[in-house]
Design an enzyme around this catalytic site. Structure first.
Site, PDB file in Angstrom:
ATOM      1  CE  LYS B  37      45.960  65.798  38.687  1.00  0.00           C
ATOM      2  NZ  LYS B  37      46.735  66.347  39.954  1.00  0.00           N
ATOM      3  NE  ARG B 107      49.737  68.687  37.964  1.00  0.00           N
ATOM      4  CZ  ARG B 107      49.809  70.130  38.142  1.00  0.00           C
ATOM      5  NH1 ARG B 107      48.644  71.052  37.812  1.00  0.00           N
ATOM      6  NH2 ARG B 107      50.765  70.940  38.604  1.00  0.00           N
ATOM      7  N   GLY B 116      50.371  57.997  38.299  1.00  0.00           N
ATOM      8  CA  GLY B 116      51.855  57.812  37.723  1.00  0.00           C
ATOM      9  C   GLY B 116      51.271  56.911  36.176  1.00  0.00           C
ATOM     10  CG  MET B 118      46.702  57.783  32.073  1.00  0.00           C
ATOM     11  SD  MET B 118      44.943  58.263  32.213  1.00  0.00           S
ATOM     12  CE  MET B 118      44.747  58.640  33.622  1.00  0.00           C
ATOM     13  NE  ARG B 350      45.315  61.442  45.087  1.00  0.00           N
ATOM     14  CZ  ARG B 350      45.990  61.151  44.212  1.00  0.00           C
ATOM     15  NH1 ARG B 350      45.979  61.027  42.983  1.00  0.00           N
ATOM     16  NH2 ARG B 350      47.416  60.936  44.675  1.00  0.00           N
ATOM     17  CG  HIS B 472      44.800  21.277  47.674  1.00  0.00           C
ATOM     18  ND1 HIS B 472      45.945  21.223  48.687  1.00  0.00           N
ATOM     19  CD2 HIS B 472      43.812  20.626  48.264  1.00  0.00           C
ATOM     20  CE1 HIS B 472      45.433  20.707  49.705  1.00  0.00           C
ATOM     21  NE2 HIS B 472      44.068  20.207  49.399  1.00  0.00           N
ATOM     22  NE  ARG B 593      36.103  22.172  54.611  1.00  0.00           N
ATOM     23  CZ  ARG B 593      36.480  23.325  54.418  1.00  0.00           C
ATOM     24  NH1 ARG B 593      36.439  23.856  53.163  1.00  0.00           N
ATOM     25  NH2 ARG B 593      36.907  24.032  55.255  1.00  0.00           N
ATOM     26  CB  SER B 827      24.614  24.297  52.324  1.00  0.00           C
ATOM     27  OG  SER B 827      25.919  25.280  52.702  1.00  0.00           O
ATOM     28  CG  ASP B 832      32.014  20.577  43.511  1.00  0.00           C
ATOM     29  OD1 ASP B 832      33.051  21.092  43.374  1.00  0.00           O
ATOM     30  OD2 ASP B 832      31.832  19.743  44.091  1.00  0.00           O
ATOM     31  CB  CYS B 894      28.982  26.187  52.507  1.00  0.00           C
ATOM     32  SG  CYS B 894      28.848  24.311  51.828  1.00  0.00           S
ATOM     33  CE1 TYR B 914      24.872  28.352  56.218  1.00  0.00           C
ATOM     34  CE2 TYR B 914      22.469  28.464  56.636  1.00  0.00           C
ATOM     35  CZ  TYR B 914      23.724  27.799  56.257  1.00  0.00           C
ATOM     36  OH  TYR B 914      23.744  26.304  56.191  1.00  0.00           O
TER      37      TYR B 914
END
Lengths: 993, 993
Positions: B37, B107, B116, B118, B350, B472, B593, B827, B832, B894, B914
Site C-alpha cells: 500500500k 492502515r 482483511g 490486519m 496494487r 492414493h 505404469r 527417470s 520413492d 516421473c 525432461y
C-alpha cells in the site's frame, strides 16, 4: 602355420624339486595357481621331503576348460604327456603298460580347501595288463585285485556316472556268497568275483571301461574339472563365502600304498592339537590301510605317538618333518602321510583348521616360541570365530550321541552362539515366571517382538521358527549373549496347545530341549552345558591363574589394542550390560537405548499411560493455540485438556526417577568412560500389546476399558512403521519426553559426580534427517539442562556434556555438513541407514535378500556386512562433510555392523573414531580394528615385521595434518560445486525426445 | 552525549512528491520496505495523482517493534511527529486540535497483500474538541457525530480490545429506541446517544478513551504492528505460503470523506475485468458513503461506468488515471478512490488479483497491445493457477447460496481441482455398476486403494475422509483429472449402513452431493457444473474459433514452448491418457505404469492366478536345483511342480496379448513420440483383496477355496511394504514377468510399425539400487527381444529401443555412475526417493509432516515440492555421476514432482532433459519450465526484454561444452577422492573416548 608357444598349465614336482615354486612370489598367489594341495606338494618336494613324484594341472586350466566348452585348452594334452614321461623317467616305471607300471592318484585341490566336495580317483593306470604286472611285482594278488576293484568302482562312479548302488549291490552279493562280513574278509577269489561283477556293470550300462591309461587319466581329469561346479561344491562355496577362484587344480601323483602289509600304513596328523592348540604332535594312523579306511571308522585308528613303537624310523622322520613344516609355514599344519613297505611318503600339508581355542593358544605360544611376531599373532586369529570364546558349549560327546540316535529336533540358523539346555516355554511371561522359580527355560516362539524381551533376558536360549540372522530374536539375543537358533522353519508351534512339532517329534511345554547356537541345531532332551572359561574368570567364578585360555586370550587382546586405531565402545542399555562391556574391553558406551528400560517392571505401565493420552494432549494444545483470543473457546479447551494433561505429566514424572536411576547405574559402572544415551527412538505402537489377550490384560492392569487400548493401537498403526513416527520425530511431537530424558541424564550425572564419580554423558538424538530437527531437540535438551542447573544453583556443569546425533537417514548423511554445525558427534546408525539407502526393510527383506546374495546382486547381506559401495559411500560422504564444518567432530558407528569384522575394517578405512557393538562383540571389534590397522597402515596383510613403536603411537601432529587435508578438500569441493552449478545452469539441449 | 542519527523509519508522501520513491531500486524492493500500500501511495503521489498526503512507517519499524520488546525503536516517535507536522503544514490543518483539525486513517500494509487480516483505524484525531471543530467546519453535525461514533467503536474494538458485541449492543438499543431500521436512519440525536453509550463502554471497562490525538495514533500504530502476528494473519501467511517478510508497514494518511453528501462518494475498481481479463474499466462505487459501506452490502453499489453521468469530471479523471497506472505498472491494477465534495482522491493502487481466465487473457492482450513483451507475458501467469483452466467448475451463484444456507457438508483438502455433482456411493463396484446405468456418482471412501481405481475412473469425483495431498486418492484422481476432496476429517463414513455423517448432517447412498476440488468443499445436494472451455475444444465439442480462452491459452503456451529447455512428457497408463497428454502438449510418455492395466476387466483374475502359485513355483524350482543329480528327488519335485507351473505359465500367457494390446494403443496414439513403459512395480499383495468379503468373492470367481486366498494374503504380508518385495525385485524373483512384459512391448511396437506407425518404446526397470539388478533385468529383456526377433526373422529391430531405469532408491543415486553403464536413461522417481531419503512413508507421514512444515523443519511438504537440499542433492549427484560414465544419458523425472512448478524449476537447474507428469499437469510443467528458463537463463524474473532469438535456440556447441565441463568435474572429483582416501588412511588419532 607357425606354432605358438602354449601356456604352461602343468607343473612337475618330485625328486627334491618343484617347478611350481617359482610360479608366484607369495604362497597365497601360488595357491591361486596350483591350488592348496599342489602348492603344499611343491613346497614339500622342494624342501626335500619324501613326496611321491607327480604334477599339478593349474586352476587356470580348469577355468579354460569351462570357457572352452568343456574341452582341454590347447597344449594341455602335450604338457600332461610330457609330465607323465618325467614321472616314468624318475621312477623307472611306465604308465599303463609294462612290467613295472606307474599307478597314479588324481586329486582335486582348489586354492581354498573344500574337503570332500570334489572328486578323487585312485589307482589309476590299472588295466588287465598292468594288473598282472602288479601281481607279479608285489607278489600280492589280493592287494592287486583289491586295488583294481577299488579303481573300477571309483572310476565307474565318479568318472562315468554309473550308479553307486549298483557297485554296492555287487559287492554285497559277493560278500554274501563268500560269507564275508567285512570287505577285508574277502578272499582273492571273492575279489576276483567283485572285479567281474563290476565289469558287468560297465557292460550293462553300455559304457566301456577304458583299458588305455591315458584315456583313464583324461576322463578322470575331466571329472575333477567338472566336480568344481557340482551342486555340492557350489553350495559349499556359498556357505563358506569362498569367492573369486578360477577353478580347481588337479594333482596327478604316483600312488603309494599303505595297504601293502603290516610294514605299510597311512595317517593324518596336525602339528599341534587342533582342539586345544597345545604344542604336541597330534594325529591318527592305521597300519595296512588306505586313506579312506582311516575315515571309514570300521577299524579304530591309533594315536600318532604309538607309531614310535610300531615304526620308530618313520615316526622319527615324521616328527622331524613336523618341525620343519612349522618352521617353513610358521603355522599349524594338517598333514597326510603313507608308509609303503617301511618308506614314509608325504601326501599333503596345509594350514590346519582349528577351534578358536586352538587358534588363540597357538598364536600366543608361537609368538612366545619366537616362531612368529606379534603382528602375525594378531592376524592369525579369525575375527569370525572369536566370539565363540565366550559362549557356553554343549558337551561334545553327548551331541555326537544325539546326532547318531535321531535326537535332532530341528536345524535353523546359528543366530547367537552358545550351548543351552532347558524346559520349553512358549511365552515370555511364562518364561519370567518359571525363571523366578529357578527353572531354566528355553523360549520357543514363532518370532519375537519387543514384548518378549523380558522373557528373552531370563531364558537360557531362544528358538524361533521364522526370521533370519538379523531378526529381532537374533539381534536381541546376540546383544544379550543369549544363545539363539533362529528361523528353524521345520518347527510348527502351537501356542494354544503349547506344543512344538517337527516331523513326527513333539515337545510339550515344560519338556527339555538342548541347542547349539554354534551350529543352529536343536536337540531333544537334556545335554550337558559347559560355561565359557573366560566368562567364568571375568565373573570371578574362576581364578585367572586357573585358566590358561583366559591368560592367552588376554595377551592376544592386549597386542590387538596396541595396534588398533579405532576406539571400541559397547551398546549397553543397563548397568549389567555396561559391566559386561567393560569386562570385554569396551572404552565407553556408544549407545544406550533408553526405551529398552521402559519394558522393565512397572514402568511400562507409566509409559503406556503417557501413550494413551499423548495424541489427545497434542491435539488439544494445538486447538488451544488456534483459538487465538477467543476466551470462551479457550476455557472450553482447557477444561477438556485438564485430565489428559495431568495424566501426561504424571506419567513422565513417574518415569523420571526410574530413568535417572538407570543412568546413575550406567555412569557409576562406566567410571571415566563416556556413555552415549539415545533419546526415545521406537514408534509408540511398539510399547502397546498387539494381541487381544495382552490388550485385555493391559486394560485390566490399568483399570481402563479395553476399547481404549484397541483404539490407541489402531490410531498408532502405520503402513510402514520403519518410515513412520519415531526417532526424533517423537521428540518433536512430544518435547516433554526429550526434556524428561535429558533431565534424567543430567541429574544422574550430577548425582554420580557428587558421589565421587567421573561421568561423561553424551546425549544422542536419533533419526535426524535435517539440521533443524537437531536444532529443535538440542534446544529442548539445553533448556532442560539450564533448568536443572538453576535448580541446583550451578553456573556450569561439573562434567563435559556432548550433544550429538545419529546419522541413519540418508538425508542426514547428504546434509551432514549442516547437521555437524549443531552436532558434537555423529554415530552412524547403519542398520537404518542400510534399510533406507538400499530400500530394504529388515523385517521383510528375508524373502528376496538370500536370492540377491545368491545371484551376486549384493556380495553380502548388507545388514550383516556394511555395503561399502552404497551405504558406505554415504558414510564416507557424511564423514567428509561433517569434518568440513566441524573438524573435531567425533565419529562413531553403533549399528549391528560395529561388531562385524569387514565393517569394522571399513570404519577404519573411512577414519571413524570408534565403533560400538554389543558387549559380547567388543573383543571381535578390537581384534578386527587391529587387523584393519595392520592391513591398511603397515601393509602387513600376509605377515611381516611389527611396526616400529613410534609408528603405532598416535602422532600429536596428526590432528594438524588432518585439518590441513580437510581444508584442502573443502577448497577442491568448492570448485566441484561451482562447476556443478555451472552445469546446472547450462542444461544439455532441450530434450524433445 | 552526542546524539546518533536515528534510522529512517518514516517516509512522507503528498503534494506531488514521495520520499519513498528513492528508498530502493526496484518496485519489489520498495514494497519490502514500504509495504504494498505504501509503495502504491508513493508511486501515485510522485506521479502527481491526487493522493491525500500522509506518511508510511516502514515494515522494518514493525520488525524492530517486536525485537525491541514491543516498544518503538529509538527515533520513531520524533520522525512520526515531524511527519505529522508536514501534513499539518501541507494542509494548513492541525492534528487533534484547533478549528481545522487533521483527521487521519491508520492502515496496515505488508509487502504482500493480506486483505482483511490486519487492523485499520479511521477518523483518528477526533476528540471532544475536534468534534466541535468538524461540526463548525462542515456545518454537518450528523456527519461529525457519525464519524465520531465510528472512530470510538473502531478504536475501542481494534486498539483497546473492548468487546465488539458491547458496541453492537449499544447501537442496536439506540436504534430500537429511535425506531431506526438502518444505521443511516439514525438522527443526530440518535448518533449522539450512540456516542454517549460508547463512552459508557469505555468507562465500564476501566480503559479510558485518550483525548490526545498523538496518544490515539501511538496506540493505533501499536495495534497495527501487533496485528501482524495475530493468529488470523499467521494462518493466512501459512496458507498462502507468504515467507521472509519483516512485518507490516503502517500508513498514516489524511482522511478524506465520501460521506459528506451527494457530491461525495467512494469506490473500488480494476483496470481490467478481474474475472475475465477483458480490457474494460471495471468497478463499483457508492455516493455519500464510506469504504466500508461498499463492502457491507446494505446498499447496492453502482457500476463504475454510471459515474460518467453522476460526476463526469471525476469519471474522466479516473479513466485517465486507469490508463496512466497500467502504463506505469504494465499490469492490471486494483484501485480505491474517494470523492470528497467533488474532488477525487486516490487511496490505493496494487496489482489486481485475478482468476486464471483473466490472467491468461490479460497477459496475451497486454502483449498484443504492446504493453508488455512475451517474456513478461509468460512470467505473468501463475503456474499454481494454470491447471484450473481445465477443470469443470461449480456454478458460483449456487455455491454462494449453499455457503450462506448451511449447505456445506464438510471441508477437506483441495486434492484435485474441478467441480462435480453426483449421487453418493461408498464402494468402487457400486460406482461402476451405477455408472453403467448412466448415473453420475461421487465415490466416498475412508481412503482408497488400487482396488478402487475402476470406481474412481467412472466417478465424477472422489471424496476421502483420510489422506493428504499425496494420498492414493489424491494422486490417482489428479492423474485422471477427476476432482477430489481428500482428508475431509469430519466425515464419518459407515460402509455397513451406507451413510456419511458430518455433525448433524447425514447423506445416504444415492443422495446427491456436490463438491469443489478447487476449494476442498463438499456441499449437500445438487449444484450445477460447468465444463472447462479448453477441454471442450480439445475434445471437439466446441470450435476453437468459438473460444477466445482457448485461442489465448494456445498463444501463451506456444510462447512458453519457445522459451523452455526442458522437455515435457506425461505419465499415461493407457491410450486414453496418452491422447489427453498429447492434447495437453506432452512430447512423449515418461511413465506407463503397466500394472494399472492389471485391474481392468478380467485380467486381474489372470494375474491373481499367477500370484497364487508364484511363490510355490519359485520354491519348487529352487528345490529342483538343489536336488543335484538325485533322480528320485527330481522326479518327485517335478511331479509337484507340474500343476502350479502350468498355472504360472498360463496366467502369463493370458496377460501377454492384453498387455500387447495396451501398448499397441499407446504407441499408436503417441505417433513418433517416445513412450516409456515401466515393468511391474507394486508389491504383489496390492493385487489381492484385503477385506474378507472381497476375498470370498475372489475365491468364488476363481473357483478355489477362500483359505487359499487368505493364505496368499498372509504370505505376502509385509511389515514395511514400501521397503519390501516390489519393483525390480519382483522381476528378479519372477523373470518370466519381465520377459512377458518385454515381449508385449516389442511385439506391440512391431505391430504398430507394420501398420505404418513410428513407435519409440523405452523399457524402464523400477527400484534399481545396484547396477547388478539392472544387468540381470536388462538381460532378461534383451534375451526376450532376441527371441521375438528370431521368431519374426528380424536381424535388427526396425525402431530404436532404449532400456533404462528409475532412480528412486538412494543407493541407485549414490552409485549412478555404475548404473549408468547399463542404463540408456534415468527417470528419477522422486516420490520413492523422497520417502527413502527423508525416511518418511507417504502413507504415514501425515501425522507429523504438517507439524514439520509448521515448525519450519521442512519449508514445504517434500512430497509436493522437491526437497532440494536433501533429495535434490542426491538427484544432482546422480546427474553428475550418470553423465560421468555415459555423457549422452537421457535424464528425466516421473514422480509427482514433475508437475510441481518449484520442482520443475529445480529439474531445469540440475540439467535434466525432461519432466513427466500427469496429463492435466502438462501445461503447468510447460509454463513452469519456461519460467525457469527465463529466470535462470536470462535473469528476467522481474520482466524485461525478450531474449535475442539465437539465445533461445539450443546451441549446437552446448553438448561439446557440457562434455568439457563434465571432464573438468571428473578431474576435480578425482582429486577429492584421492584426498578423501588419504584422509581415510590417516584417521584422526585413536579415539579412546
Amino acid at each position: 602355420m607357425a606354432k605358438m608357444a602354449a601356456k604352461k598349465y602343468v607343473y612337475f614336482f618330485g625328486g627334491g624339486k618343484a617347478e611350481g615354486m617359482t610360479v608366484a612370489k607369495t604362497e597365497k598367489e601360488r595357491k591361486l595357481i596350483l591350488g592348496g594341495k599342489g602348492s603344499g606338494l611343491a613346497d614339500m618336494s622342494a624342501a626335500g621331503l619324501p613326496v611321491p613324484p607327480g604334477f599339478t594341472i593349474t586352476c587356470q586350466a580348469c577355468a579354460e576348460f569351462y570357457t572352452n566348452n568343456r574341452k582341454w585348452p590347447a597344449g594341455l594334452e602335450e604338457q600332461v604327456k610330457a609330465n607323465i614321461a618325467k614321472v616314468e623317467k624318475l621312477t623307472g616305471k611306465s604308465f599303463g603298460r609294462g612290467p613295472n607300471p606307474v599307478l597314479v592318484a588324481v586329486r582335486s585341490g582348489a586354492a581354498v580347501s573344500m574337503p570332500g566336495m570334489m572328486d578323487t580317483v585312485l589307482n589309476l593306470g590299472l588295466n588287465d595288463e598292468t594288473l598282472k604286472a602288479v601281481i607279479e611285482l608285489t607278489g600280492n594278488e589280493r592287494f592287486a585285485y583289491d586295488s583294481y576293484r577299488r579303481f573300477l568302482q571309483m572310476f565307474g562312479d565318479v568318472v562315468l556316472g554309473l550308479e553307486h548302488h549298483d557297485f554296492e549291490h555287487v559287492l554285497q552279493s559277493v560278500k554274501d556268497r563268500f560269507g564275508a562280513k567285512l570287505d577285508t574278509d574277502l578272499t582273492i577269489d571273492g575279489l576276483k568275483a567283485v572285479v567281474e561283477g563290476y565289469k558287468g556293470i560297465y557292460e550293462r550300462s553300455g559304457k566301456s571301461f577304458p583299458q588305455d591309461a591315458f584315456e583313464q587319466l583324461k576322463l578322470s581329469m575331466n571329472a575333477v574339472f567338472q566336480s568344481w561346479n557340482n551342486p555340492r561344491a557350489i553350495k559349499y562355496r556359498q556357505l563358506n563365502d569362498i569367492r573369486g577362484l578360477d577353478g580347481t587344480a588337479v594333482n596327478v601323483q604316483l600312488m603309494v600304498f599303505g595297504n601293502m602289509g603290516s610294514d605299510s600304513g597311512t595317517g593324518v596328523a596336525f602339528t599341534r592339537d587342533p582342539s586345544t592348540g597345545e604344542n604336541k604332535f597330534y594325529g591318527e594312523y592305521l597300519m595296512n590301510a588306505q586313506g579312506e579306511d582311516v575315515v571309514a571308522g570300521i577299524r579304530t585308528p591309533q594315536k600318532i605317538e604309538t607309531l614310535a613303537k610300531v615304526d620308530p624310523k618313520a615316526y622319527a622322520q615324521l616328527v622331524e618333518i613336523r618341525g620343519k613344516l612349522e618352521k617353513t609355514y610358521k603355522d599349524m599344519q594338517d598333514i597326510e602321510f603313507t608308509i609303503e613297505k617301511g618308506t614314509l611318503y608325504m601326501l599333503q600339508t596345509r594350514s590346519g583348521k582349528r577351534t578358536i581355542f586352538a587358534a588363540v593358544r597357538a598364536a600366543v605360544e608361537m609368538f612366545e616360541e619366537k616362531l612368529i611376531d606379534k603382528v602375525t599373532a594378531v592376524q592369525r586369529v579369525s575375527t569370525g570365530q572369536l566370539n565363540q570364546l565366550f559362549a557356553p558349549v554343549l558337551d561334545s560327546g553327548e551331541v555326537a550321541q544325539a546326532e547318531k540316535s535321531n535326537g535332532v529336533l530341528a536345524r535353523g540358523l546359528p543366530a547367537s552362539p552358545g550351548g543351552a539346555c532347558g524346559q520349553v516355554v512358549f511365552n515370555a511371561e511364562v518364561a519370567e515366571a518359571w525363571a523366578k522359580e529357578g527353572k531354566k527355560v528355553i523360549l520357543v516362539r514363532i518370532e519375537t517382538s519387543p514384548e518378549d524381551v523380558g522373557g528373552m533376558a531370563v531364558a537360557q536360549a531362544v528358538v524361533t521358527a521364522r526370521g533370519g540372522m538379523t531378526s529381532h530374536a537374533a539381534v536381541v539375543a546376540r546383544g544379550m549373549g543369549t544363545p539363539c537358533v533362529a528361523g528353524a522353519g521345520d518347527l510348527q508351534i502351537d501356542y494354544a496347545a503349547k506344543t512344538v512339532r517337527s516331523g513326527d517329534k513333539v515337545v510339550r511345554e515344560g519338556e527339555y530341549v538342548s541347542l547349539s547356537g554354534f551350529s543352529g541345531t536343536v536337540y531333544m532332551g537334556q545335554i550337558k552345558v559347559q560355561p565359557s572359561e573366560i566368562i567364568q574368570v571375568q565373573d570371578g567364578k574362576m581364578k585367572p591363574a586357573d585358566s590358561l585360555l583366559f591368560q592367552q586370550y588376554n595377551k592376544l587382546m592386549k597386542w590387538a589394542d596396541e595396534f588398533r586405531k579405532l576406539g571400541v565402545r559397547a551398546n549397553a542399555d543397563n548397568p549389567r550390560d555396561s559391566d559386561r562391556a567393560i569386562k570385554m574391553g569396551a572404552e565407553g558406551v556408544g549407545l544406550t537405548r533408553t526405551e529398552h528400560m521402559f519394558f522393565e517392571g512397572d514402568r511400562i505401565v507409566s509409559f503406556r499411560r503417557f501413550i494413551l493420552v499423548a495424541e489427545e494432549v497434542k491435539r488439544l494444545r494445538e486447538e488451544l493455540e488456534a483459538a487465538g483470543e477467543n476466551k470462551a473457546k479457550i476455557d472450553e479447551i482447557r477444561a477438556k485438556l485438564a485430565a489428559p494433561e495431568a495424566q501426561y505429566n504424571q506419567a513422565l514424572a513417574e518415569l523420571l526417577p526410574l530413568q535417572r536411576k538407570d543412568f546413575e547405574g550406567i555412569f557409576t559402572v562406566m567410571g571415566e568412560r563416556p556413555a552415549t544415551i539415545r533419546t526415545l527412538d521406537p514408534p509408540l505402537h511398539e510399547f502397546l500389546p498387539q494381541e487381544p489377550g495382552n490388550q485385555l490384560e493391559m486394560a485390566k492392569t490399568m483399570g481402563i476399558d479395553v476399547e481404549m487400548v484397541k483404539r490407541a493401537v489402531e490410531n498408532l498403526h502405520e503402513f510402514n512403521p520403519m518410515l513412520g513416527h519415531r526417532g526424533c520425530r517423537l521428540g518433536i511431537s512430544y518435547p516433554e519426553v526429550t526434556a524428561m530424558q535429558a533431565r534424567a541424564v543430567i541429574e544422574a550425572a550430577l548425582n554420580v559426580k557428587n558421589a565421587g564419580g567421573k561421568p561423561h554423558p553424551e546425549i544422542m538424538i536419533p533419526l535426524v534427517g535435517t539440521v533443524k530437527e537437531l536444532q529443535l531437540q538440542r534446544k529442548v535438551v539445553e533448556d532442560e539442562v539450564a533448568k536443572v542447573m538453576a535448580e541446583r544453583g550451578l553456573k556450569k556443569l561439573p562434567f563435559d556434556l556432548k550433544i550429538g546425533t545419529m546419522i541413519e537417514v540418508p538425508r542426514g548423511a547428504v546434509t551432514a555438513d549442516e547437521v555437524a554445525k549443531v552436532a558434537e558427534f555423529f554415530s552412524f546408525g547403519t542398520n537404518d541407514l542400510t534399510q533406507m539407502t538400499c530400500g530394504f526393510s529388515r523385517d521383510d527383506a528375508g524373502k528376496f535378500l538370500k536370492d540377491y546374495v545368491k545371484q551376486g546382486i549384493y556380495d553380502y547381506d548388507p545388514f550383516q556386512t556394511l555395503d561399502r559401495a552404497g551405504v558406505g559411500e554415504l558414510v564416507r560422504m557424511a564423514v567428509v562433510k561433517g569434518r568440513s564444518t566441524r573438524p573435531d567432530i567425533k565419529l562413531g558407528i553403533c549399528g549391528e555392523h560395529g561388531g562385524d569384522p569387514a565393517s569394522v575394517e571399513f570404519c577404519h578405512m573411512v577414519g571413524l573414531n570408534y565403533v560400538s557393538c554389543s558387549p559380547y562383540r567388543v573383543p571381535v571389534a578390537r581384534l578386527a580394528a587391529a587387523q584393519a590397522a595392520l592391513k591398511y597402515e603397515y601393509g602387513m596383510l600376509t605377515g611381516g615385521k611389527a611396526p616400529a613403536k613410534k609408528a603405532v603411537k598416535a602422532k600429536p601432529a596428526a590432528k594438524k595434518a588432518a585439518k590441513k587435508v580437510t581444508a584442502s578438500i573443502k577448497k577442491v569441493a568448492k570448485k566441484v560445486v561451482a562447476k556443478a552449478k555451472a552445469v546446472a545452469k547450462k542444461p544439455a539441449k532441450k530434450g524433445k525426445k
